[in-house]
Design an enzyme around this catalytic site. Structure first.
Site, PDB file in Angstrom:
ATOM      1  N   GLY A  46       0.826  -1.198   0.000  1.00 37.26           N
ATOM      2  CA  GLY A  46       0.000   0.000   0.000  1.00 37.26           C
ATOM      3  C   GLY A  46       0.860   1.246   0.000  1.00 37.26           C
ATOM      4  O   GLY A  46       1.990   1.226   0.494  1.00 37.26           O
ATOM      5  N   GLN A  51       2.912  10.083   1.217  1.00 40.03           N
ATOM      6  CA  GLN A  51       4.231   9.438   1.308  1.00 40.03           C
ATOM      7  C   GLN A  51       5.136   9.811   0.137  1.00 40.03           C
ATOM      8  O   GLN A  51       6.352   9.623   0.213  1.00 40.03           O
ATOM      9  CB  GLN A  51       4.085   7.913   1.355  1.00 40.03           C
ATOM     10  CG  GLN A  51       3.453   7.394   2.626  1.00 40.03           C
ATOM     11  CD  GLN A  51       3.337   5.884   2.586  1.00 40.03           C
ATOM     12  OE1 GLN A  51       2.361   5.358   2.073  1.00 40.03           O
ATOM     13  NE2 GLN A  51       4.331   5.187   3.097  1.00 40.03           N
ATOM     14  N   CYS A  91       5.834  -0.151   7.258  1.00 38.60           N
ATOM     15  CA  CYS A  91       5.462   0.997   6.433  1.00 38.60           C
ATOM     16  C   CYS A  91       6.660   1.383   5.570  1.00 38.60           C
ATOM     17  O   CYS A  91       7.788   1.411   6.061  1.00 38.60           O
ATOM     18  CB  CYS A  91       5.079   2.160   7.343  1.00 38.60           C
ATOM     19  SG  CYS A  91       4.648   3.662   6.453  1.00 38.60           S
ATOM     20  N   LEU A  92       6.401   1.690   4.299  1.00 40.46           N
ATOM     21  CA  LEU A  92       7.502   2.069   3.398  1.00 40.46           C
ATOM     22  C   LEU A  92       8.175   3.367   3.853  1.00 40.46           C
ATOM     23  O   LEU A  92       9.312   3.629   3.479  1.00 40.46           O
ATOM     24  CB  LEU A  92       6.989   2.217   1.962  1.00 40.46           C
ATOM     25  CG  LEU A  92       6.510   0.920   1.297  1.00 40.46           C
ATOM     26  CD1 LEU A  92       5.918   1.202  -0.072  1.00 40.46           C
ATOM     27  CD2 LEU A  92       7.650  -0.086   1.201  1.00 40.46           C
ATOM     28  N   HIS A 133      -4.501   1.717   7.564  1.00 40.28           N
ATOM     29  CA  HIS A 133      -3.133   2.254   7.625  1.00 40.28           C
ATOM     30  C   HIS A 133      -2.949   3.387   6.604  1.00 40.28           C
ATOM     31  O   HIS A 133      -2.425   4.456   6.932  1.00 40.28           O
ATOM     32  CB  HIS A 133      -2.154   1.097   7.364  1.00 40.28           C
ATOM     33  CG  HIS A 133      -0.714   1.481   7.315  1.00 40.28           C
ATOM     34  ND1 HIS A 133       0.213   1.005   8.220  1.00 40.28           N
ATOM     35  CD2 HIS A 133      -0.013   2.275   6.463  1.00 40.28           C
ATOM     36  CE1 HIS A 133       1.405   1.511   7.928  1.00 40.28           C
ATOM     37  NE2 HIS A 133       1.294   2.272   6.856  1.00 40.28           N
ATOM     38  N   GLU A 134      -3.394   3.152   5.360  1.00 40.23           N
ATOM     39  CA  GLU A 134      -3.203   4.156   4.303  1.00 40.23           C
ATOM     40  C   GLU A 134      -4.052   5.403   4.549  1.00 40.23           C
ATOM     41  O   GLU A 134      -3.611   6.522   4.270  1.00 40.23           O
ATOM     42  CB  GLU A 134      -3.522   3.574   2.919  1.00 40.23           C
ATOM     43  CG  GLU A 134      -2.701   2.351   2.507  1.00 40.23           C
ATOM     44  CD  GLU A 134      -1.204   2.510   2.710  1.00 40.23           C
ATOM     45  OE1 GLU A 134      -0.686   3.631   2.617  1.00 40.23           O
ATOM     46  OE2 GLU A 134      -0.545   1.489   2.981  1.00 40.23           O
ATOM     47  N   HIS A 137      -2.363   7.765   6.782  1.00 36.33           N
ATOM     48  CA  HIS A 137      -1.341   8.565   6.084  1.00 36.33           C
ATOM     49  C   HIS A 137      -1.949   9.842   5.501  1.00 36.33           C
ATOM     50  O   HIS A 137      -1.323  10.905   5.541  1.00 36.33           O
ATOM     51  CB  HIS A 137      -0.738   7.764   4.920  1.00 36.33           C
ATOM     52  CG  HIS A 137       0.412   6.874   5.302  1.00 36.33           C
ATOM     53  ND1 HIS A 137       1.556   7.352   5.898  1.00 36.33           N
ATOM     54  CD2 HIS A 137       0.608   5.546   5.143  1.00 36.33           C
ATOM     55  CE1 HIS A 137       2.407   6.343   6.088  1.00 36.33           C
ATOM     56  NE2 HIS A 137       1.845   5.229   5.654  1.00 36.33           N
TER      57      HIS A 137
END
Ligand code: NI
Length: 175
Positions: A46, A51, A91-92, A133-134, A137
């Site tokens: 994701g 991000q 997480c990226l 989660h996304e 963000h």
């Protein structure tokens, strides 16, 4: 398509709040395509616009094992949440860190697709976790915000050190 630069914690731009998308144009579709390519290459399941330092409310997700089932959600919102469970998340934007987070198990989602059509669906398992989660963000929240201050400071120091070590050594003499 292009690979976009993914911001890393503690970059303050990860705290920006994304804004509602009103134009469903080629530029939005290009952002979605670039975000998907960036996510697949990372690799991750994701990625949210904040991000990659874009403030349009867009997330891309693919939780399929074959990595060929992309989902692009514009202006997503969670209408209903049911149940609760704890799952280890990464997480990226916080590379190498995995911590358990408590989230709803079943959710109902409303979003728009890249053409601006409204879609509604239910999600559970990894997809439900990923969407929650996304969406965080898009509001400038990170999964590590749920941890203690001490733990977050440790993660910050670790990532700042890694970032410094990743900088190339200066070449030649300073003049
Ligand atoms: Ni993330």
């Amino acid at each position: 398509m292009a690979i976009l630069n993914i911001l890393h914690f503690p970059d303050p731009r990860l705290r920006n709040k994304a804004q509602v998308v009103k134009s469903f144009d080629d530029n939005l579709r290009k952002l979605a395509a670039d975000m998907l390519e960036t996510m697949y290459q990372a690799p991750g399941v994701g990625l949210a616009s904040t991000q990659v330092n874009d403030l349009r409310r867009l997330v891309v997700i693919d939780v399929s094992e074959s990595h060929d089932d992309p989902l692009c959600l514009v202006n997503p919102e969670i209408l209903e949440k049911h149940g609760e469970h704890k799952m280890e998340e990464g997480c990226l934007s916080v590379p190498g860190v995995y911590e358990p987070v408590t989230r709803a198990t079943d959710i109902k989602v409303r979003a728009q697709n890249l053409e601006g059509e409204t879609i509604e669906f239910e999600a559970d398992d990894l997809l439900a976790v990923c969407i929650q989660h996304e969406l965080d963000h898009l509001d400038g929240k990170l999964f590590i915000d749920n941890l203690s201050n001490l733990k977050r400071q440790r993660i910050r120091k670790k990532l700042e050190k890694e970032e410094r070590q990743a900088q190339p050594e200066p070449i030649g003499q300073a003049l």
